[in-house]
Scaffold this motif. Structure first.
Motif, PDB file in Angstrom:
ATOM      1  N   GLY A   1       0.969  -1.162   0.086  1.00  0.00           N
ATOM      2  CA  GLY A   1      -0.064   0.042   0.005  1.00  0.00           C
ATOM      3  C   GLY A   1       0.958   1.337  -0.084  1.00  0.00           C
ATOM      4  N   ALA A   2       1.897   1.323   0.898  1.00  0.00           N
ATOM      5  CA  ALA A   2       2.829   2.455   0.950  1.00  0.00           C
ATOM      6  C   ALA A   2       3.569   2.624  -0.562  1.00  0.00           C
ATOM      7  CB  ALA A   2       3.712   2.333   1.922  1.00  0.00           C
ATOM      8  N   ALA A   3       3.957   1.334  -1.060  1.00  0.00           N
ATOM      9  CA  ALA A   3       4.535   1.417  -2.609  1.00  0.00           C
ATOM     10  C   ALA A   3       3.702   2.078  -3.338  1.00  0.00           C
ATOM     11  CB  ALA A   3       4.948   0.161  -2.969  1.00  0.00           C
ATOM     12  N   TYR A   4       2.411   1.762  -3.369  1.00  0.00           N
ATOM     13  CA  TYR A   4       1.452   2.671  -4.295  1.00  0.00           C
ATOM     14  C   TYR A   4       1.414   3.913  -4.096  1.00  0.00           C
ATOM     15  CZ  TYR A   4      -0.319  -1.702  -6.889  1.00  0.00           C
ATOM     16  OH  TYR A   4      -0.312  -2.874  -7.691  1.00  0.00           O
ATOM     17  N   VAL A   5       1.006   4.336  -2.704  1.00  0.00           N
ATOM     18  CA  VAL A   5       1.032   5.607  -2.256  1.00  0.00           C
ATOM     19  C   VAL A   5       2.121   6.562  -2.833  1.00  0.00           C
ATOM     20  CG1 VAL A   5       0.871   7.309  -0.536  1.00  0.00           C
ATOM     21  CG2 VAL A   5      -0.669   5.299  -0.703  1.00  0.00           C
ATOM     22  N   THR A   6       3.400   5.965  -2.477  1.00  0.00           N
ATOM     23  CA  THR A   6       4.697   6.880  -2.742  1.00  0.00           C
ATOM     24  C   THR A   6       4.803   6.811  -4.133  1.00  0.00           C
ATOM     25  OG1 THR A   6       5.709   5.764  -0.752  1.00  0.00           O
ATOM     26  CG2 THR A   6       7.262   6.564  -2.386  1.00  0.00           C
ATOM     27  N   GLY A   7       4.600   5.775  -4.904  1.00  0.00           N
ATOM     28  CA  GLY A   7       4.752   5.939  -6.463  1.00  0.00           C
ATOM     29  C   GLY A   7       3.729   6.721  -7.236  1.00  0.00           C
ATOM     30  N   TYR A   8       2.482   6.742  -6.669  1.00  0.00           N
ATOM     31  CA  TYR A   8       1.614   7.544  -7.105  1.00  0.00           C
ATOM     32  C   TYR A   8       1.673   8.948  -6.999  1.00  0.00           C
ATOM     33  CZ  TYR A   8      -2.907   9.865  -8.497  1.00  0.00           C
ATOM     34  OH  TYR A   8      -3.795  10.750  -8.813  1.00  0.00           O
ATOM     35  N   LEU A   9       2.422   9.522  -5.629  1.00  0.00           N
ATOM     36  CA  LEU A   9       2.520  10.922  -5.404  1.00  0.00           C
ATOM     37  C   LEU A   9       3.789  11.520  -6.034  1.00  0.00           C
ATOM     38  CD1 LEU A   9       1.530  10.931  -1.494  1.00  0.00           C
ATOM     39  CD2 LEU A   9       0.341  11.738  -3.512  1.00  0.00           C
ATOM     40  N   VAL A  10       4.868  10.582  -5.974  1.00  0.00           N
ATOM     41  CA  VAL A  10       6.141  10.828  -6.736  1.00  0.00           C
ATOM     42  C   VAL A  10       5.824  11.381  -8.422  1.00  0.00           C
ATOM     43  CG1 VAL A  10       8.305  10.219  -7.184  1.00  0.00           C
ATOM     44  CG2 VAL A  10       7.571   9.988  -4.894  1.00  0.00           C
ATOM     45  N   LYS A  11       5.127  10.380  -8.795  1.00  0.00           N
ATOM     46  CA  LYS A  11       5.033  10.383 -10.159  1.00  0.00           C
ATOM     47  C   LYS A  11       3.715  11.263 -10.670  1.00  0.00           C
ATOM     48  CE  LYS A  11       3.726   7.443 -14.238  1.00  0.00           C
ATOM     49  NZ  LYS A  11       3.512   5.976 -14.520  1.00  0.00           N
ATOM     50  N   ASN A  12       2.770  11.456  -9.891  1.00  0.00           N
ATOM     51  CA  ASN A  12       1.664  12.294 -10.458  1.00  0.00           C
ATOM     52  C   ASN A  12       1.452  13.590  -9.595  1.00  0.00           C
ATOM     53  OD1 ASN A  12       0.384  10.442 -12.476  1.00  0.00           O
ATOM     54  ND2 ASN A  12       0.401   9.422 -10.661  1.00  0.00           N
TER      55      ASN A  12
ATOM     56  N   GLN B   1       3.736   1.684 -12.936  1.00  0.00           N
ATOM     57  CA  GLN B   1       5.464   1.649 -13.653  1.00  0.00           C
ATOM     58  C   GLN B   1       5.976   3.093 -13.687  1.00  0.00           C
ATOM     59  OE1 GLN B   1       5.361  -0.664 -17.300  1.00  0.00           O
ATOM     60  NE2 GLN B   1       3.747  -2.173 -16.464  1.00  0.00           N
ATOM     61  N   ASP B   2       7.112   3.147 -14.049  1.00  0.00           N
ATOM     62  CA  ASP B   2       8.163   4.331 -14.493  1.00  0.00           C
ATOM     63  C   ASP B   2       7.985   5.305 -13.327  1.00  0.00           C
ATOM     64  OD1 ASP B   2       8.779   3.108 -16.943  1.00  0.00           O
ATOM     65  OD2 ASP B   2       6.993   3.687 -17.852  1.00  0.00           O
ATOM     66  N   ILE B   3       7.874   4.855 -12.189  1.00  0.00           N
ATOM     67  CA  ILE B   3       7.979   5.832 -10.817  1.00  0.00           C
ATOM     68  C   ILE B   3       9.193   6.468 -10.961  1.00  0.00           C
ATOM     69  CG2 ILE B   3       7.958   6.117  -8.621  1.00  0.00           C
ATOM     70  CD1 ILE B   3       6.282   3.343  -8.639  1.00  0.00           C
ATOM     71  N   PRO B   4       9.343   7.899 -11.183  1.00  0.00           N
ATOM     72  CA  PRO B   4      10.666   8.622 -11.109  1.00  0.00           C
ATOM     73  C   PRO B   4      11.403   8.697  -9.610  1.00  0.00           C
ATOM     74  CG  PRO B   4       8.700  10.226 -11.093  1.00  0.00           C
ATOM     75  CD  PRO B   4       8.135   8.807 -11.073  1.00  0.00           C
ATOM     76  N   ARG B   5      12.585   8.730  -9.508  1.00  0.00           N
ATOM     77  CA  ARG B   5      13.102   8.579  -8.432  1.00  0.00           C
ATOM     78  C   ARG B   5      13.344  10.003  -7.854  1.00  0.00           C
ATOM     79  NH1 ARG B   5      17.725   4.379 -10.221  1.00  0.00           N
ATOM     80  NH2 ARG B   5      16.461   2.328 -10.041  1.00  0.00           N
ATOM     81  N   GLY B   6      13.340  11.211  -8.928  1.00  0.00           N
ATOM     82  CA  GLY B   6      13.496  12.416  -8.107  1.00  0.00           C
ATOM     83  C   GLY B   6      14.662  12.982  -7.833  1.00  0.00           C
ATOM     84  N   ARG B   7      14.584  14.090  -6.980  1.00  0.00           N
ATOM     85  CA  ARG B   7      15.757  14.669  -6.619  1.00  0.00           C
ATOM     86  C   ARG B   7      15.531  14.703  -4.924  1.00  0.00           C
ATOM     87  NH1 ARG B   7      19.541  17.285  -9.611  1.00  0.00           N
ATOM     88  NH2 ARG B   7      18.972  17.396 -11.662  1.00  0.00           N
TER      89      ARG B   7
ATOM     90  N   VAL C   1      13.301   2.091  -5.732  1.00  0.00           N
ATOM     91  CA  VAL C   1      14.520   1.327  -6.001  1.00  0.00           C
ATOM     92  C   VAL C   1      14.085   0.726  -7.380  1.00  0.00           C
ATOM     93  CG1 VAL C   1      15.752  -0.868  -5.727  1.00  0.00           C
ATOM     94  CG2 VAL C   1      15.205   1.095  -4.181  1.00  0.00           C
ATOM     95  N   PHE C   2      12.995   0.064  -7.593  1.00  0.00           N
ATOM     96  CA  PHE C   2      12.505  -0.788  -8.785  1.00  0.00           C
ATOM     97  C   PHE C   2      11.723   0.141  -9.633  1.00  0.00           C
ATOM     98  CE2 PHE C   2      13.817  -4.068  -5.803  1.00  0.00           C
ATOM     99  CZ  PHE C   2      14.724  -4.858  -6.607  1.00  0.00           C
ATOM    100  N   GLN C   3      11.246   1.194  -9.273  1.00  0.00           N
ATOM    101  CA  GLN C   3      10.432   2.110  -9.977  1.00  0.00           C
ATOM    102  C   GLN C   3       9.221   1.475 -10.527  1.00  0.00           C
ATOM    103  OE1 GLN C   3      13.975   3.231 -12.899  1.00  0.00           O
ATOM    104  NE2 GLN C   3      12.887   5.392 -12.281  1.00  0.00           N
ATOM    105  N   LEU C   4       8.430   0.946  -9.421  1.00  0.00           N
ATOM    106  CA  LEU C   4       7.347  -0.086  -9.826  1.00  0.00           C
ATOM    107  C   LEU C   4       6.981  -0.423  -8.605  1.00  0.00           C
ATOM    108  CD1 LEU C   4       5.652  -2.041 -11.668  1.00  0.00           C
ATOM    109  CD2 LEU C   4       7.333  -3.940 -11.041  1.00  0.00           C
ATOM    110  N   ALA C   5       5.396  -0.433  -8.582  1.00  0.00           N
ATOM    111  CA  ALA C   5       4.602  -0.801  -7.306  1.00  0.00           C
ATOM    112  C   ALA C   5       3.466  -1.770  -7.925  1.00  0.00           C
ATOM    113  CB  ALA C   5       3.775   0.340  -6.716  1.00  0.00           C
ATOM    114  N   SER C   6       3.586  -2.960  -7.565  1.00  0.00           N
ATOM    115  CA  SER C   6       2.919  -4.063  -8.521  1.00  0.00           C
ATOM    116  C   SER C   6       2.094  -4.858  -7.571  1.00  0.00           C
ATOM    117  CB  SER C   6       3.812  -5.019  -9.191  1.00  0.00           C
ATOM    118  OG  SER C   6       4.684  -5.905  -8.082  1.00  0.00           O
TER     119      SER C   6
END
Length: 313
Positions: A58-69, A132-138, A229-234
């Protein structure tokens, strides 16, 4: 843990990316933190959860979505994922701690399956394809986590590695501090004899809930770091198999030991990496190793080693 051991672990962590493939070490650190968080709940509180993948994934999805979108920086994304996991842990824990034993485990599993269903159906999770393609950012808006260093003929993602290592150190220190605090002693008392703890005036359910929230939050931190790390929440991150694997890691390493989850995570992650060529048979191999370890090393690797050292002294 004495200071010498702390120093050895710190130096090993700092030097690891120069010796071992950095992405593998980062995966190891994420699952080691996940296992440490789970061990806090089962090993020191006596609560067996079959739904910890809900917090991790759940945290992987939340982090990925907020960083990406939403354009959040990685540290804010990880913080948001950790807070989400903590809030989810509060909800799950409030419901589950009303029961004990297998009923507690089944409630956590059922609640985790709800999160899995949401991950499949929600429009913002990517469904079966995942996020997919979650940016790591700065980091802090300055340090590029995608930056690659070329040293001694190796390609090293040092910025990202040391960020993940720092997260692991924070989480591991928090677990260590918790179990060696008066709060941790009360948790052990509840695990050993809950009626006695109640008779001494402790509000057992409150202590259990706090332990559940801390464990869920740290599991979320591990999942958030893995997403970067993997730029992915699956779906794998929220699947019940992941909940089962963290149980396996904890039992293999040594339930109720500080370093046991690290040893268990290293064993399972290494086996997955080295035996990936044999496909689904890797599950059979890990299962066989687990059976052997349960029969021969009932306290886990670290637990048995500690017992032998005590006998020799």
């Amino acid at each position: 843990m004495n200071r010498t051991l702390w120093l050895v672990l710190l130096v090993a962590g700092l030097a690891a990316p120069f010796v071992i493939y950095p992405v593998f070490v980062m995966e190891l650190l994420c699952f080691a933190l996940f296992a440490c968080a789970f061990n806090l709940l089962l090993g020191y509180s006596g609560l067996l959860s079959f739904g910890h993948a809900a917090f991790f994934g759940g945290a992987a999805y939340v982090t990925g979505y907020l960083v990406k979108n939403a354009g959040l920086t990685p540290e804010l994304g990880v913080l948001a994922g950790t807070l989400f996991a903590g809030a989810l842990g509060f909800v799950f824990g409030s419901l589950a701690i009303r029961r004990q034993g297998i009923y507690f485990a089944m409630i956590t599993l059922a609640l985790a399956q709800i999160i899995y269903f949401v991950a499949i159906k929600a429009p913002f999770t990517g469904g079966e394809d995942g996020l997919q393609d979650i940016p790591r950012g700065r980091l802090l808006g300055m340090l590029d986590l995608d930056h690659v260093y070329h040293l001694w003929g190796k390609t090293l993602e040092l910025n990202l590695y040391y960020f993940v290592f720092a997260l692991f150190c924070i989480g591991f220190w928090l677990v260590h501090r918790t179990i060696h605090s008066p709060f941790g002693q009360v948790l052990k008392a509840i695990r050993e004899n809950e009626p006695r703890a109640v008779s001494l005036g402790y509000k057992v359910e409150r202590f259990k809930l706090i332990a559940f929230v801390i464990s869920a939050s740290l599991a979320g931190m591990a999942g958030a770091a893995k997403a970067l790390v993997f730029q992915l929440a699956s779906l794998t991150d929220v699947n019940w198999h992941t909940s089962g694997e963290v149980v396996l890691m904890t039992l293999l390493g040594g339930l109720g030991t500080v370093l046991g989850p690290l040893a268990g995570a290293f064993t399972v992650v290494t086996l997955h990496s080295k035996l990936s060529a044999i496909g689904s048979w890797v599950t059979v191999v890990i299962g066989a190793i687990f059976v052997i370890c349960v029969l021969a090393f009932r306290r886990g690797f670290v637990g048995e080693l500690g017992r032998l050292l005590k006998r020799s002294l």
